[in-house]
Design a protein around this motif. Structure first.
Motif, PDB file in Angstrom:
ATOM      1  N   LYS A  35       0.795  -1.183  -0.043  1.00 56.01           N
ATOM      2  CA  LYS A  35       0.159   0.165  -0.075  1.00 56.01           C
ATOM      3  C   LYS A  35       0.831   1.146  -0.016  1.00 56.01           C
ATOM      4  N   HIS A  36       2.122   1.343   0.636  1.00 56.84           N
ATOM      5  CA  HIS A  36       2.838   2.344   0.551  1.00 56.84           C
ATOM      6  C   HIS A  36       3.801   2.344  -0.715  1.00 56.84           C
ATOM      7  N   GLY A  37       3.578   1.604  -1.352  1.00 58.89           N
ATOM      8  CA  GLY A  37       4.542   1.818  -2.689  1.00 58.89           C
ATOM      9  C   GLY A  37       5.565   0.757  -2.933  1.00 58.89           C
ATOM     10  N   ALA A  38       5.631  -0.175  -1.866  1.00 58.31           N
ATOM     11  CA  ALA A  38       7.042  -1.248  -2.323  1.00 58.31           C
ATOM     12  C   ALA A  38       6.800  -1.540  -3.556  1.00 58.31           C
ATOM     13  N   GLY A  39       8.080  -2.041  -4.482  1.00 56.76           N
ATOM     14  CA  GLY A  39       7.963  -2.443  -5.603  1.00 56.76           C
ATOM     15  C   GLY A  39       8.215  -4.096  -5.538  1.00 56.76           C
ATOM     16  N   ALA A  40       8.474  -4.450  -4.398  1.00 54.89           N
ATOM     17  CA  ALA A  40       8.411  -6.052  -4.073  1.00 54.89           C
ATOM     18  C   ALA A  40       8.905  -6.106  -2.416  1.00 54.89           C
ATOM     19  N   VAL A  41       8.682  -7.529  -2.135  1.00 51.16           N
ATOM     20  CA  VAL A  41       9.207  -7.685  -0.635  1.00 51.16           C
ATOM     21  C   VAL A  41       9.997  -9.056  -0.664  1.00 51.16           C
ATOM     22  N   VAL A  42      11.154  -8.628   0.136  1.00 50.65           N
ATOM     23  CA  VAL A  42      11.932 -10.035   0.398  1.00 50.65           C
ATOM     24  C   VAL A  42      11.237 -10.692   1.903  1.00 50.65           C
ATOM     25  N   MET A  43      10.781 -11.855   1.763  1.00 46.10           N
ATOM     26  CA  MET A  43       9.981 -12.363   3.207  1.00 46.10           C
ATOM     27  C   MET A  43      11.311 -12.526   4.454  1.00 46.10           C
ATOM     28  N   LYS A  44      10.883 -12.275   5.501  1.00 48.19           N
ATOM     29  CA  LYS A  44      11.565 -12.523   6.647  1.00 48.19           C
ATOM     30  C   LYS A  44      12.227 -14.014   6.536  1.00 48.19           C
ATOM     31  N   SER A  45      13.641 -13.825   6.717  1.00 54.24           N
ATOM     32  CA  SER A  45      14.251 -15.536   6.438  1.00 54.24           C
ATOM     33  C   SER A  45      13.792 -16.589   7.424  1.00 54.24           C
ATOM     34  N   ILE A  46      13.631 -17.833   6.657  1.00 53.86           N
ATOM     35  CA  ILE A  46      13.892 -18.721   7.428  1.00 53.86           C
ATOM     36  C   ILE A  46      15.234 -19.331   7.569  1.00 53.86           C
ATOM     37  N   PHE A  47      15.400 -20.110   8.764  1.00 49.52           N
ATOM     38  CA  PHE A  47      17.116 -20.398   8.834  1.00 49.52           C
ATOM     39  C   PHE A  47      17.127 -21.700   8.552  1.00 49.52           C
ATOM     40  N   GLU A  48      18.486 -21.938   7.838  1.00 45.16           N
ATOM     41  CA  GLU A  48      18.734 -23.473   7.322  1.00 45.16           C
ATOM     42  C   GLU A  48      18.745 -24.395   8.605  1.00 45.16           C
ATOM     43  N   GLU A  49      19.029 -24.078   9.737  1.00 42.34           N
ATOM     44  CA  GLU A  49      18.917 -24.839  10.966  1.00 42.34           C
ATOM     45  C   GLU A  49      17.428 -25.174  11.370  1.00 42.34           C
ATOM     46  N   GLU A  50      16.611 -24.580  10.947  1.00 34.16           N
ATOM     47  CA  GLU A  50      15.134 -24.952  11.083  1.00 34.16           C
ATOM     48  C   GLU A  50      14.737 -26.099  10.472  1.00 34.16           C
ATOM     49  N   ILE A  51      15.116 -25.648   9.136  1.00 37.38           N
ATOM     50  CA  ILE A  51      14.890 -26.911   8.194  1.00 37.38           C
ATOM     51  C   ILE A  51      15.547 -28.138   8.349  1.00 37.38           C
ATOM     52  N   LEU A  52      16.835 -28.069   8.745  1.00 38.14           N
ATOM     53  CA  LEU A  52      17.662 -29.157   9.045  1.00 38.14           C
ATOM     54  C   LEU A  52      16.947 -29.920  10.304  1.00 38.14           C
TER      55      LEU A  52
END
Ligand SMILES: Cc1cc2nc3c(=O)[nH]c(=O)nc-3n(C[C@H](O)[C@H](O)[C@H](O)COP(=O)(O)O)c2cc1C
Length: 329
Positions: A35-52
């Motif tokens: 709404k405030h005009g961003a062209g795109a967003v990068v999501m907050k990261s998930i950590f490799e350790e969480e996936i492992l």
């Protein structure tokens, strides 16, 4: 004004991307940023350790004999597993929800340190609808045990590019041996973009108490200097897009990065400090400046200054050094 920008092969309505952070960690946050005009967003990261952890727990579960599944520690393991699965599930759900709620590109993000068995998760992010992936390869130059530091980047890239079809960007730090050659080599791996640069935890020292003091959570504009320099040096020499990151707080900063050759600009700290309205202010400044200078598209002036570095940036910088500093007594 035509602010459209092609970044990672995605069509952005303007070059300002909100970088990975708590700001992009909820659906409401992402909706507000659009709404405030961003062209795109990068999501907050998930950590490799969480996936492992999820992978390890799944193997453990499969090996378990249900008849002897009774110990307290195992129960706790199960509870932990449930929480973690929920985390990964929520992460993927946020991608799906964001894709339904907004029309700007959603770039998924993973913070990783190795090419271990977490890379399959990139496929799940692609299936959930992520338009692209940003891998924050978070190798710490203060890690004395890691002798293969730079090779890890190439191994991770190879594995992820073999797993997904969506474009992949790599967020890097400036701590490479021979940074210029390393950035060039990374750009030739098949990645679609490089984000320069990551920002490290930098504690200060309190000289009264003689203890480490808490580092500043947010960047200052001073910190953009290295980004500006390296975007200018590399933008004509790489085989992929460059996103400028760290210390970019105002519309003026955005214009400088574009003149240096950045394809897109990532902002985080300035939005924490000034609120999401800052995106609009930056875009207004960009529009006014373009109108003053007679440009009607970003592509008309992108990289205009980087070409000043010419064929030999090292010689250029040496000349500037000699010219400006040798006369000071
Ligand atoms: C509160 C906060 C959370 C962040 N979380 C992440 C993250 O999850 N993943 C990541 O790659 N970078 C993360 N970052 C780093 C930012 O994406 C960005 O690289 C850094 O803040 C420098 O940009 P800036 O000067 O515009 O703030 C975070 C930064 C802040 C301030």
């Amino acid at each position: 004004m035509n602010l459209t920008t092609s970044y990672l092969g995605l069509e952005l309505k303007n070059p300002i991307i909100v970088g990975s952070s708590g700001l992009t960690g909820t659906l409401d946050g992402i909706v507000s940023l659009e709404k405030h005009g961003a062209g795109a967003v990068v999501m907050k990261s998930i950590f490799e350790e969480e996936i492992l952890l999820e992978v390890k727990e799944q193997v453990k579960e499969a090996e378990k004999n249900p008849m002897i599944y009774s110990g307290l520690s195992e129960t706790l393991d199960y509870i932990d597993l449930h929480i973690r699965e929920d985390n990964l599930g929520k992460f993927l759900q946020l991608i799906r929800d964001a894709k339904k709620a907004v029309s700007i590109p959603i770039i998924g993000s993973i913070n990783c340190i190795s090419n271990e068995d977490w890379t399959h998760f990139t496929k799940r992010m692609e299936e959930a609808g992520a338009d692209a992936l940003e891998l924050n390869i978070f190798l710490n130059p203060a890690d004395f045990k890691n002798k293969e530091f730079e090779k890890a980047y190439f191994r991770i890239i190879e594995k992820v590019l073999a797993t997904v079809k969506i474009p992949v960007a790599i967020k890097i730090s400036k701590y490479f041996t021979r940074l210029g050659l390393s950035v060039k080599a990374l750009s030739e791996t098949g990645v679609s973009g490089l984000v320069m640069f990551n920002r490290f935890y930098s504690p200060d020292i309190d000289i009264e108490k003689m203890v480490l003091s808490t580092p500043q959570m947010f960047s200052t504009r001073e910190e953009q200097k290295e980004t500006l320099r390296w975007i200018a040096i590399m933008s004509e020499r790489v085989n992929c897009d460059l996103a400028a990151s760290t210390g970019i707080h105002t519309g003026e900063d955005v214009i400088k990065m574009l003149l240096a050759g950045a394809t897109a600009i990532q902002v985080v700290s300035t939005l924490y400090i000034n609120g999401p309205e800052q995106i609009n202010k930056m875009l207004t400044k960009l529009n006014h400046w373009m109108s003053d200078k007679g440009f009607d598209s970003v592509d008309q002036f992108r990289g205009k200054i980087s070409r000043k570095y010419g064929a030999d940036p090292a010689a250029f910088e040496r000349m500037q050094f000699m010219k400006h500093f040798s006369e000071i007594r």
